[in-house]
Design a protein around this motif. Structure first.
Motif, PDB file in Angstrom:
ATOM      1  N   GLU A 183       0.804  -1.463  -0.122  1.00 31.84           N
ATOM      2  CA  GLU A 183       0.029  -0.071   0.188  1.00 31.84           C
ATOM      3  C   GLU A 183       0.374   1.286  -0.369  1.00 31.84           C
ATOM      4  N   ALA A 184       1.827   1.546   1.238  1.00 31.97           N
ATOM      5  CA  ALA A 184       3.105   2.358   0.774  1.00 31.97           C
ATOM      6  C   ALA A 184       3.779   2.664  -0.348  1.00 31.97           C
ATOM      7  N   LEU A 185       4.143   2.091  -0.719  1.00 31.58           N
ATOM      8  CA  LEU A 185       4.634   1.758  -2.373  1.00 31.58           C
ATOM      9  C   LEU A 185       3.831   2.078  -3.575  1.00 31.58           C
ATOM     10  N   HIS A 186       2.504   1.999  -3.536  1.00 34.19           N
ATOM     11  CA  HIS A 186       1.774   1.699  -4.312  1.00 34.19           C
ATOM     12  C   HIS A 186       1.440   3.918  -4.070  1.00 34.19           C
ATOM     13  N   ARG A 187       1.313   4.305  -2.824  1.00 38.21           N
ATOM     14  CA  ARG A 187       0.943   5.418  -2.594  1.00 38.21           C
ATOM     15  C   ARG A 187       1.973   6.284  -3.012  1.00 38.21           C
ATOM     16  N   GLN A 188       3.599   5.614  -2.864  1.00 34.92           N
ATOM     17  CA  GLN A 188       4.180   6.300  -3.662  1.00 34.92           C
ATOM     18  C   GLN A 188       4.945   6.555  -4.985  1.00 34.92           C
ATOM     19  N   ALA A 189       4.361   5.727  -5.436  1.00 32.25           N
ATOM     20  CA  ALA A 189       4.106   5.279  -7.416  1.00 32.25           C
ATOM     21  C   ALA A 189       2.748   5.997  -7.640  1.00 32.25           C
ATOM     22  N   ASP A 190       1.666   6.307  -6.707  1.00 33.12           N
ATOM     23  CA  ASP A 190       1.273   7.531  -7.273  1.00 33.12           C
ATOM     24  C   ASP A 190       1.869   8.970  -7.659  1.00 33.12           C
ATOM     25  N   GLN A 191       1.957   9.221  -6.160  1.00 30.15           N
ATOM     26  CA  GLN A 191       2.728  10.674  -5.829  1.00 30.15           C
ATOM     27  C   GLN A 191       3.499  10.421  -7.295  1.00 30.15           C
ATOM     28  N   ALA A 192       4.890   9.757  -6.812  1.00 30.58           N
ATOM     29  CA  ALA A 192       5.689  10.279  -8.150  1.00 30.58           C
ATOM     30  C   ALA A 192       4.894   9.865 -10.182  1.00 30.58           C
ATOM     31  N   ALA A 193       3.856   9.095 -10.081  1.00 28.04           N
ATOM     32  CA  ALA A 193       3.241   9.621 -11.597  1.00 28.04           C
ATOM     33  C   ALA A 193       2.626  11.061 -11.056  1.00 28.04           C
TER      34      ALA A 193
ATOM     35  N   HIS B 240       6.548  -1.337 -10.735  1.00 33.75           N
ATOM     36  CA  HIS B 240       6.587  -1.688 -12.735  1.00 33.75           C
ATOM     37  C   HIS B 240       5.274  -2.080 -12.758  1.00 33.75           C
ATOM     38  N   GLU B 241       5.015  -2.535 -12.375  1.00 33.62           N
ATOM     39  CA  GLU B 241       3.810  -3.234 -13.026  1.00 33.62           C
ATOM     40  C   GLU B 241       2.834  -2.722 -12.142  1.00 33.62           C
ATOM     41  N   TYR B 242       2.356  -2.199 -10.915  1.00 36.76           N
ATOM     42  CA  TYR B 242       1.021  -0.812 -10.684  1.00 36.76           C
ATOM     43  C   TYR B 242       0.790   0.337 -11.554  1.00 36.76           C
ATOM     44  N   LEU B 243       2.602   0.684 -11.818  1.00 40.30           N
ATOM     45  CA  LEU B 243       1.809   1.807 -13.337  1.00 40.30           C
ATOM     46  C   LEU B 243       2.011   1.310 -14.327  1.00 40.30           C
ATOM     47  N   ARG B 244       2.295   0.272 -14.911  1.00 36.86           N
ATOM     48  CA  ARG B 244       1.964  -0.343 -16.332  1.00 36.86           C
ATOM     49  C   ARG B 244       0.816   0.105 -17.089  1.00 36.86           C
ATOM     50  N   ASP B 245      -0.240   0.161 -16.937  1.00 39.90           N
ATOM     51  CA  ASP B 245      -1.356  -0.243 -17.035  1.00 39.90           C
ATOM     52  C   ASP B 245      -1.644   1.786 -17.613  1.00 39.90           C
ATOM     53  N   ARG B 246      -0.704   2.264 -16.778  1.00 39.79           N
ATOM     54  CA  ARG B 246      -0.851   4.351 -17.124  1.00 39.79           C
ATOM     55  C   ARG B 246      -0.628   4.372 -18.118  1.00 39.79           C
ATOM     56  N   ASN B 247      -1.010   5.395 -18.528  1.00 37.45           N
ATOM     57  CA  ASN B 247      -0.534   5.572 -20.155  1.00 37.45           C
ATOM     58  C   ASN B 247      -0.104   7.168 -20.039  1.00 37.45           C
ATOM     59  N   ASP B 248       0.181   8.358 -19.139  1.00 39.16           N
ATOM     60  CA  ASP B 248       0.859   8.762 -18.824  1.00 39.16           C
ATOM     61  C   ASP B 248       2.520   8.647 -18.409  1.00 39.16           C
ATOM     62  N   VAL B 249       3.010   7.638 -18.023  1.00 37.11           N
ATOM     63  CA  VAL B 249       4.081   7.435 -17.718  1.00 37.11           C
ATOM     64  C   VAL B 249       4.855   6.789 -17.869  1.00 37.11           C
ATOM     65  N   GLU B 250       6.012   6.217 -18.165  1.00 38.04           N
ATOM     66  CA  GLU B 250       7.104   5.186 -17.755  1.00 38.04           C
ATOM     67  C   GLU B 250       7.771   5.021 -17.055  1.00 38.04           C
TER      68      GLU B 250
END
Length: 154
Positions: free
Chosen positions: A92-102, A126-136
């Protein structure tokens, strides 16, 4: 330790020895779904077992895997070690960090580097953000300082 390929018994024995050696008031539960052997330590005040930034629990997980491989575990099951929901809280913490970074990468139109993390944590992000179409995402650096970068798509 367990002989042969009995990964579940090996993980049970290893965790019981560690819990006992650390003097923790905790119990050990080990389950297998056929692909993954999950060892969970239940108790209070498990900070010593988890370690700073999860370093100890990661080391125990790596050790359990290496012992299983050394003992000739032919099916090479994935081994996960957890302690009172630490893995879920960390995810959960990594998902929050990933969302904030994205969000920051898109807002400021520049790459955002996350703190160093383990290979399994980098994979999770990597897998969590893979489906976002605005970041790599991509990884940079050398272990133990390897980290993930979230960059806006141009």
């Amino acid at each position: 330790m367990a002989a042969g390929g009995d990964t579940q018994a090996l993980v049970q024995d290893l965790l019981e020895r560690i819990v006992d050696s650390l003097g923790l008031n905790a119990s050990v539960e080990v389950e297998s779904d056929g692909e993954t052997v999950t060892g969970t330590v239940h108790g209070t005040d498990l900070g010593l077992f988890i370690g700073r930034h999860g370093q100890t629990i990661e080391a125990v997980q790596h050790l359990a895997y290496r012992i299983a491989v050394h003992r000739g575990d032919d099916d090479r099951k994935r081994i996960v070690i957890d302690a009172e929901g630490y893995r879920a809280r960390r995810e959960e913490a990594l998902h929050r960090q990933a969302d904030q970074a994205a969000d920051d990468a898109v807002r400021y139109k520049r790459p955002v580097a996350l703190d160093a993390m383990t290979a399994s944590e980098r994979k999770l992000v990597h897998e969590y953000l893979r489906d976002r179409n605005d970041v790599e995402t991509y990884s940079e650096g050398e272990e133990p300082d390897r980290h993930l970068v979230v960059a806006p798509l141009r």
